[in-house]
Design an enzyme around this catalytic site. Structure first.
Site, PDB file in Angstrom:
ATOM      1  CG  ASN A  46      -1.699   1.239   1.425  1.00 23.07           C
ATOM      2  OD1 ASN A  46      -1.769   2.080   0.528  1.00 23.07           O
ATOM      3  ND2 ASN A  46      -2.310   1.379   2.594  1.00 23.07           N
ATOM      4  CE  LYS A  94       0.035   3.100   4.830  1.00 27.67           C
ATOM      5  NZ  LYS A  94       0.227   3.181   6.291  1.00 27.67           N
ATOM      6  CG  HIS A 101      -5.527   1.943   5.530  1.00 26.58           C
ATOM      7  ND1 HIS A 101      -5.046   2.854   6.436  1.00 26.58           N
ATOM      8  CD2 HIS A 101      -4.527   1.058   5.317  1.00 26.58           C
ATOM      9  CE1 HIS A 101      -3.795   2.527   6.751  1.00 26.58           C
ATOM     10  NE2 HIS A 101      -3.459   1.440   6.090  1.00 26.58           N
ATOM     11  CD  GLU A 129      -2.564   5.439   6.958  1.00 26.52           C
ATOM     12  OE1 GLU A 129      -2.580   5.496   5.716  1.00 26.52           O
ATOM     13  OE2 GLU A 129      -1.630   4.898   7.596  1.00 26.52           O
ATOM     14  CD  GLU A 185      -3.018  -2.439   7.429  1.00 26.26           C
ATOM     15  OE1 GLU A 185      -1.985  -2.729   6.818  1.00 26.26           O
ATOM     16  OE2 GLU A 185      -3.605  -1.348   7.309  1.00 26.26           O
ATOM     17  N   GLY A 216       3.211   2.171  10.723  1.00 27.43           N
ATOM     18  CA  GLY A 216       4.195   3.232  10.548  1.00 27.43           C
ATOM     19  C   GLY A 216       4.977   3.567  11.801  1.00 27.43           C
ATOM     20  CB  SER A 231       5.851  -2.020  11.828  1.00 28.50           C
ATOM     21  OG  SER A 231       5.464  -0.687  12.155  1.00 28.50           O
TER      22      SER A 231
HETATM   23  P1  13P Z   1       3.533   0.295   7.461  1.00 28.65           P
HETATM   24  O1  13P Z   1       3.960  -1.014   6.845  1.00 28.65           O
HETATM   25  O2  13P Z   1       4.244   1.478   6.921  1.00 28.65           O
HETATM   26  O3  13P Z   1       3.508   0.209   8.955  1.00 28.65           O
HETATM   27  O4  13P Z   1       1.986   0.512   7.003  1.00 28.65           O
HETATM   28  C1  13P Z   1       1.085  -0.519   7.152  1.00 28.65           C
HETATM   29  C2  13P Z   1      -0.173  -0.163   6.461  1.00 28.65           C
HETATM   30  O5  13P Z   1      -0.912   0.690   6.903  1.00 28.65           O
HETATM   31  C3  13P Z   1      -0.489  -0.866   5.201  1.00 28.65           C
HETATM   32  O6  13P Z   1      -1.790  -0.608   4.787  1.00 28.65           O
END
Ligand code: 13P
Length: 245
Positions: free
Chosen positions: A8, A10, A90, A92, A160, A166, A205
């Site tokens: 992803n 983003k 997601h 976010e 997640e 992150g 992560s």
């Molecule tokens: P990271 O791998 O950067 O922690 O992000 C995970 C994520 O949100 C994938 O959708």
């Protein structure tokens, strides 16, 4: 089932980054797992032709097929690019755009109706975990966000934990095992036998250095990777670990 290594991107990536997709495809032209990159929307069309060995997905879709929704993309529009997957719900999006389980459910159903595979994201906050509410939260999100038409063929679930995204923090392997076993059990009660083959991804992560341990956990059928999917160099070891799992 074929496992899934999903990236992803983003809100990262411009045209010069399409080469990363081409490189991944070249390195894994006979992969034993499915490989997916979800780039930002402006790259969907060129990403589809960047490699025949890498599937492409969007990061969100609207629940309606068309209409007066400025700035949004519908599932049929995404399918029209040649993309085959879309991430919905997601954390976010849930946080930045106030998406509820009902919103996510409608988006997932729209995605499947358009012929896309929906990747439905769920996960607890640190506060939920500290309160001992993790499994309750997951149950609520699964019940609310996964539409009745979901099958192993048209839907993927991504677990997640919000606090692991992150941050470089990951749950213990026991915590991942507990969450994934619970998700499988809950989906079986909710959807029936199809849940046995539904792919359950871990996200948060994931790196080359921890991927093998995570992929050895029962009911972990792949990963949804953020930061470590942005370059072929970082994503390749994760794909290799999944192939070896
Ligand atoms: P990271 O791998 O950067 O922690 O992000 C995970 C994520 O949100 C994938 O959708």
């Amino acid at each position: 089932m074929r496992k899934l290594a999903a990236g992803n991107w983003k809100m990262n990536g411009t045209q010069s980054d399409l080469a990363q997709i081409t490189q991944i495809g070249a390195a894994f032209d006979a992969a034993s797992v499915d490989i997916l990159i979800c780039p930002p929307a402006q790259l969907l069309i060129p990403a589809v032709t960047a490699s025949p060995h890498v599937a492409i997905g969007a990061q969100d879709c609207h629940a309606n097929a068309s209409g007066a929704h400025t700035g949004d993309l519908s599932a049929p529009q995404i399918r029209d690019t040649g993309a085959t997957y879309v991430i919905v719900g997601h954390s976010e999006r849930r946080t930045d755009h106030g998406e509820t389980d009902a919103t996510v459910n409608a988006k997932a159903a729209a995605a499947v109706d358009a012929g896309l595979i929906a990747i439905i994201c769920i996960g607890e906050t640190l506060q939920d975990r500290d309160n001992g509410a993790t499994l309750n939260v997951l149950a609520q999100q699964l019940t609310g966000s996964v539409p009745a038409l979901a099958t192993a063929q048209n839907t993927v679930i991504a677990y997640e934990p919000v606090w692991a995204i992150g941050t470089g923090l990951i749950p213990t392997l026991d915590q991942i095992a507990q969450a994934h076993a619970f998700i499988r059990e809950h989906l079986t009660a909710q959807l029936g036998a199809t849940a046995a083959d539904m792919r359950l991804l871990y996200g948060g992560s994931v790196k080359g250095s921890n991927a093998a341990d995570i992929f050895a956990v029962p009911h972990v059928d792949g990963a949804l990777v953020g930061g470590a999917s942005l370059t072929a160099q970082d994503f390749a070891p994760i794909i290799t670990a999944l192939q070896n799992a």
